[in-house]
Scaffold this motif. Structure first.
Motif: not given
Length: 70
Positions: A19, A23, A63
């Motif tokens: 993650f 991101q 996300q």
């Protein structure tokens, strides 16, 4: 169904790392968001066998939740 707590901890770390990479955020930020997310709650509680989903799938769900809150 409940998963082994040790295996869950390892899964959490892989999902958080994936993650954070997706991101472009720090691991600390990803960790904080994860432990306050619906994804974490669902996996921890064993809802719909979320713990059986792939790390990539869970990172994608995380996300989507992150983007919805931003």
């Amino acid at each position: 169904m409940k998963a082994n707590p040790i295996l869950l901890q390892k899964k959490y770390s892989r999902v958080i790392e994936c993650f954070a990479r997706r991101q472009g955020i720090s691991l600390d930020t990803a960790l904080d968001f994860f432990y306050h997310s619906d994804v974490y709650r669902l996996v921890r509680e064993g809802v719909s066998d979320m713990h059986c989903m792939s790390d990539e799938y869970l990172a994608e769900e995380l996300q989507q939740e992150y983007q919805a809150e931003c």
